[in-house]
Design a protein around this motif. Structure first.
Motif, PDB file in Angstrom:
ATOM      1  N   HIS A 143      11.700   7.068  -6.455  1.00  0.00           N
ATOM      2  CA  HIS A 143      11.639   5.633  -6.731  1.00  0.00           C
ATOM      3  C   HIS A 143      11.684   4.853  -5.423  1.00  0.00           C
ATOM      4  CE1 HIS A 143      12.000   1.980  -9.119  1.00  0.00           C
ATOM      5  NE2 HIS A 143      12.947   1.581  -8.274  1.00  0.00           N
ATOM      6  N   VAL A 144      10.762   3.895  -5.289  1.00  0.00           N
ATOM      7  CA  VAL A 144      10.665   3.089  -4.072  1.00  0.00           C
ATOM      8  C   VAL A 144      10.618   1.616  -4.462  1.00  0.00           C
ATOM      9  CG1 VAL A 144       9.301   2.561  -2.017  1.00  0.00           C
ATOM     10  CG2 VAL A 144       9.403   4.912  -2.867  1.00  0.00           C
ATOM     11  N   THR A 145      11.382   0.796  -3.740  1.00  0.00           N
ATOM     12  CA  THR A 145      11.373  -0.654  -3.947  1.00  0.00           C
ATOM     13  C   THR A 145      10.850  -1.339  -2.691  1.00  0.00           C
ATOM     14  OG1 THR A 145      13.256  -0.562  -5.475  1.00  0.00           O
ATOM     15  CG2 THR A 145      12.746  -2.696  -4.470  1.00  0.00           C
ATOM     16  N   VAL A 146       9.843  -2.183  -2.865  1.00  0.00           N
ATOM     17  CA  VAL A 146       9.260  -2.930  -1.745  1.00  0.00           C
ATOM     18  C   VAL A 146       9.379  -4.419  -2.045  1.00  0.00           C
ATOM     19  CG1 VAL A 146       7.192  -3.386  -0.379  1.00  0.00           C
ATOM     20  CG2 VAL A 146       7.642  -1.073  -1.251  1.00  0.00           C
ATOM     21  N   THR A 147       9.946  -5.178  -1.105  1.00  0.00           N
ATOM     22  CA  THR A 147      10.161  -6.613  -1.289  1.00  0.00           C
ATOM     23  C   THR A 147       9.417  -7.402  -0.216  1.00  0.00           C
ATOM     24  OG1 THR A 147      12.344  -6.220  -2.260  1.00  0.00           O
ATOM     25  CG2 THR A 147      11.895  -8.441  -1.429  1.00  0.00           C
ATOM     26  N   LYS A 148       8.720  -8.449  -0.649  1.00  0.00           N
ATOM     27  CA  LYS A 148       7.998  -9.324   0.280  1.00  0.00           C
ATOM     28  C   LYS A 148       8.256 -10.774  -0.098  1.00  0.00           C
ATOM     29  CE  LYS A 148       4.245  -6.018   1.157  1.00  0.00           C
ATOM     30  NZ  LYS A 148       4.301  -5.983   2.625  1.00  0.00           N
ATOM     31  N   ASP A 149       8.488 -11.630   0.911  1.00  0.00           N
ATOM     32  CA  ASP A 149       8.747 -13.054   0.692  1.00  0.00           C
ATOM     33  C   ASP A 149       7.587 -13.896   1.196  1.00  0.00           C
ATOM     34  OD1 ASP A 149      11.156 -12.431  -0.417  1.00  0.00           O
ATOM     35  OD2 ASP A 149      12.376 -13.060   1.293  1.00  0.00           O
ATOM     36  N   VAL A 150       7.324 -14.979   0.482  1.00  0.00           N
ATOM     37  CA  VAL A 150       6.294 -15.943   0.873  1.00  0.00           C
ATOM     38  C   VAL A 150       6.919 -17.332   0.880  1.00  0.00           C
ATOM     39  CG1 VAL A 150       4.056 -16.957   0.339  1.00  0.00           C
ATOM     40  CG2 VAL A 150       4.476 -14.538  -0.170  1.00  0.00           C
ATOM     41  N   CYS A 188       0.834  -1.203   0.000  1.00  0.00           N
ATOM     42  CA  CYS A 188       0.000   0.000   0.000  1.00  0.00           C
ATOM     43  C   CYS A 188       0.872   1.258   0.000  1.00  0.00           C
ATOM     44  CB  CYS A 188      -0.904   0.016   1.227  1.00  0.00           C
ATOM     45  SG  CYS A 188      -2.029  -1.381   1.332  1.00  0.00           S
ATOM     46  N   LYS A 189       0.423   2.263  -0.735  1.00  0.00           N
ATOM     47  CA  LYS A 189       1.095   3.562  -0.690  1.00  0.00           C
ATOM     48  C   LYS A 189       0.764   4.247   0.631  1.00  0.00           C
ATOM     49  CE  LYS A 189      -0.836   5.226  -4.286  1.00  0.00           C
ATOM     50  NZ  LYS A 189      -1.242   6.149  -5.368  1.00  0.00           N
ATOM     51  N   LEU A 190       1.715   5.034   1.150  1.00  0.00           N
ATOM     52  CA  LEU A 190       1.474   5.769   2.380  1.00  0.00           C
ATOM     53  C   LEU A 190       0.477   6.898   2.165  1.00  0.00           C
ATOM     54  CD1 LEU A 190       5.106   5.958   3.839  1.00  0.00           C
ATOM     55  CD2 LEU A 190       3.284   4.356   4.407  1.00  0.00           C
ATOM     56  N   ARG A 191       0.462   7.446   0.958  1.00  0.00           N
ATOM     57  CA  ARG A 191      -0.459   8.538   0.630  1.00  0.00           C
ATOM     58  C   ARG A 191      -1.208   8.175  -0.646  1.00  0.00           C
ATOM     59  NH1 ARG A 191       2.843  14.047   0.538  1.00  0.00           N
ATOM     60  NH2 ARG A 191       0.742  14.761  -0.061  1.00  0.00           N
ATOM     61  N   GLU A 192      -2.515   7.905  -0.501  1.00  0.00           N
ATOM     62  CA  GLU A 192      -3.315   7.448  -1.623  1.00  0.00           C
ATOM     63  C   GLU A 192      -3.423   8.498  -2.731  1.00  0.00           C
ATOM     64  OE1 GLU A 192      -4.812   4.666  -2.508  1.00  0.00           O
ATOM     65  OE2 GLU A 192      -4.146   3.503  -0.805  1.00  0.00           O
ATOM     66  N   GLU A 193      -3.336   9.776  -2.355  1.00  0.00           N
ATOM     67  CA  GLU A 193      -3.549  10.826  -3.349  1.00  0.00           C
ATOM     68  C   GLU A 193      -2.361  11.005  -4.290  1.00  0.00           C
ATOM     69  OE1 GLU A 193      -1.726  12.909   0.237  1.00  0.00           O
ATOM     70  OE2 GLU A 193      -3.124  11.277  -0.172  1.00  0.00           O
ATOM     71  N   VAL A 194      -1.220  10.417  -3.942  1.00  0.00           N
ATOM     72  CA  VAL A 194      -0.026  10.547  -4.786  1.00  0.00           C
ATOM     73  C   VAL A 194      -0.093   9.542  -5.934  1.00  0.00           C
ATOM     74  CG1 VAL A 194       2.496  10.350  -4.874  1.00  0.00           C
ATOM     75  CG2 VAL A 194       1.373  11.358  -2.857  1.00  0.00           C
ATOM     76  N   GLU A 195       0.011  10.036  -7.154  1.00  0.00           N
ATOM     77  CA  GLU A 195      -0.004   9.146  -8.309  1.00  0.00           C
ATOM     78  C   GLU A 195       1.312   8.370  -8.384  1.00  0.00           C
ATOM     79  OE1 GLU A 195      -0.859  11.299 -11.832  1.00  0.00           O
ATOM     80  OE2 GLU A 195      -2.881  11.891 -11.205  1.00  0.00           O
ATOM     81  N   ALA A 196       1.209   7.146  -8.934  1.00  0.00           N
ATOM     82  CA  ALA A 196       2.395   6.300  -9.001  1.00  0.00           C
ATOM     83  C   ALA A 196       2.319   5.380 -10.211  1.00  0.00           C
ATOM     84  CB  ALA A 196       2.556   5.484  -7.720  1.00  0.00           C
ATOM     85  N   SER A 197       3.491   4.928 -10.634  1.00  0.00           N
ATOM     86  CA  SER A 197       3.592   3.930 -11.689  1.00  0.00           C
ATOM     87  C   SER A 197       4.417   2.774 -11.137  1.00  0.00           C
ATOM     88  CB  SER A 197       4.257   4.531 -12.931  1.00  0.00           C
ATOM     89  OG  SER A 197       4.438   3.547 -13.926  1.00  0.00           O
ATOM     90  N   THR A 198       3.882   1.551 -11.233  1.00  0.00           N
ATOM     91  CA  THR A 198       4.499   0.417 -10.550  1.00  0.00           C
ATOM     92  C   THR A 198       4.609  -0.797 -11.461  1.00  0.00           C
ATOM     93  OG1 THR A 198       3.507   1.176  -8.476  1.00  0.00           O
ATOM     94  CG2 THR A 198       4.385  -1.058  -8.506  1.00  0.00           C
ATOM     95  N   PHE A 247       7.979  -4.867  -5.689  1.00  0.00           N
ATOM     96  CA  PHE A 247       7.310  -3.712  -6.282  1.00  0.00           C
ATOM     97  C   PHE A 247       8.368  -2.658  -6.614  1.00  0.00           C
ATOM     98  CE2 PHE A 247       3.883  -5.703  -4.035  1.00  0.00           C
ATOM     99  CZ  PHE A 247       2.726  -5.373  -4.722  1.00  0.00           C
ATOM    100  N   GLU A 248       8.440  -2.266  -7.876  1.00  0.00           N
ATOM    101  CA  GLU A 248       9.284  -1.145  -8.304  1.00  0.00           C
ATOM    102  C   GLU A 248       8.351   0.018  -8.601  1.00  0.00           C
ATOM    103  OE1 GLU A 248      12.409  -1.013  -8.120  1.00  0.00           O
ATOM    104  OE2 GLU A 248      13.053  -3.112  -7.979  1.00  0.00           O
ATOM    105  N   ARG A 249       8.279   0.973  -7.662  1.00  0.00           N
ATOM    106  CA  ARG A 249       7.266   2.028  -7.728  1.00  0.00           C
ATOM    107  C   ARG A 249       7.913   3.401  -7.904  1.00  0.00           C
ATOM    108  NH1 ARG A 249       3.961   1.054  -3.094  1.00  0.00           N
ATOM    109  NH2 ARG A 249       2.601  -0.135  -4.496  1.00  0.00           N
ATOM    110  N   THR A 250       7.364   4.181  -8.821  1.00  0.00           N
ATOM    111  CA  THR A 250       7.799   5.563  -9.024  1.00  0.00           C
ATOM    112  C   THR A 250       6.670   6.493  -8.615  1.00  0.00           C
ATOM    113  OG1 THR A 250       9.233   4.923 -10.873  1.00  0.00           O
ATOM    114  CG2 THR A 250       8.643   7.255 -10.674  1.00  0.00           C
ATOM    115  N   LEU A 251       6.919   7.293  -7.582  1.00  0.00           N
ATOM    116  CA  LEU A 251       5.923   8.228  -7.071  1.00  0.00           C
ATOM    117  C   LEU A 251       6.066   9.576  -7.772  1.00  0.00           C
ATOM    118  CD1 LEU A 251       6.347   7.429  -3.268  1.00  0.00           C
ATOM    119  CD2 LEU A 251       4.539   6.594  -4.780  1.00  0.00           C
ATOM    120  N   SER A 252       4.953  10.125  -8.230  1.00  0.00           N
ATOM    121  CA  SER A 252       4.961  11.421  -8.912  1.00  0.00           C
ATOM    122  C   SER A 252       4.755  12.522  -7.879  1.00  0.00           C
ATOM    123  CB  SER A 252       3.868  11.460  -9.980  1.00  0.00           C
ATOM    124  OG  SER A 252       4.070  10.441 -10.940  1.00  0.00           O
TER     125      SER A 252
END
Length: 217
Positions: A135-142, A44-54, A123-128
């Protein structure tokens, strides 16, 4: 528009977003051989109003191995299976129709015991942002285990119960907000009508006083 009414309308407008808001839930970890299994991954993004490309990448490390291999890529609207062991067995089940991906789940069809191991979701996410993109990278393991017969875990039962409790709670909250806003709107309308009646009454009194001062000769 009065301030209470405006606030109520704002709450009502964002309430559906609250019901459908992002919530990070851990993936299930036990699959049954021969069946399909959903590998969950939510960021989840910390701020929903911020546009992003992921873009979302999935990697797999078989049990007993040391290295991860890339098995899947999703970059809206394209999904690509990148490893022959998973050919025709992976299906995108995450966010669709937007570059702003927050759910990166994939479905594994026809699970085999060889699918046991560690799955990594990236997740490779670019916040506008106003000043510059970030640029933000989020990693999760299962950690996935494969069994011959389904065995419902206690954590799975608790997760389902909590999910339903959350849904009911949000629905009750929305009902309470609607009732509150209805009362606010009703009270505001009543007050407005009372002011109109008082104003009309005052005009009638002024007119009567004016007529009393006129004398016919």
């Amino acid at each position: 528009m009065g301030q209470p009414l405006g606030q109520c309308l704002h709450i009502i407008s964002v309430a559906p977003q609250a019901l459908a808001g992002c919530s990070e839930v851990d993936s299930m970890t036990e699959a049954v051989a021969g069946e399909s299994f959903l590998l969950g991954c939510i960021s989840c993004k910390l701020r929903e109003e911020v546009e992003a490309s992921t873009s979302v990448f999935w990697y797999f490390k078989p049990a007993g191995e040391e290295e991860f291999v890339q098995i899947f890529l999703y970059n809206n609207p394209i999904s690509i299976i990148l490893h022959e062991d998973f050919k025709d067995r992976l299906e995108w089940q995450g966010t669709k129709g937007t570059d702003d991906v927050q759910i990166g789940a994939i479905m594994i069809h026809n699970v085999t015991f060889n699918d046991t191991g560690t799955y990594r979701c990236v997740f490779e996410r670019t916040l506008s942002l106003p000043l510059d993109d970030e640029h933000v990278t989020v990693t999760k393991d299962v950690e996935l285990s494969v069994v011959a017969v389904a065995n419902r875990e206690l954590t799975a039962v608790i997760s389902e119960i909590m999910m339903y409790v959350l849904i009911v709670t949000l629905q009750l909250w929305l009902i309470g907000v609607l009732i509150y806003c209805y009362k606010k709107i009703w009270a505001e309308n009543e007050a407005r009508e009372a002011r109109k009646a008082l104003k009309a009454q005052n005009k009638g009194v002024d007119l009567k006083d004016t007529c009393d001062g006129v004398h016919l000769e």
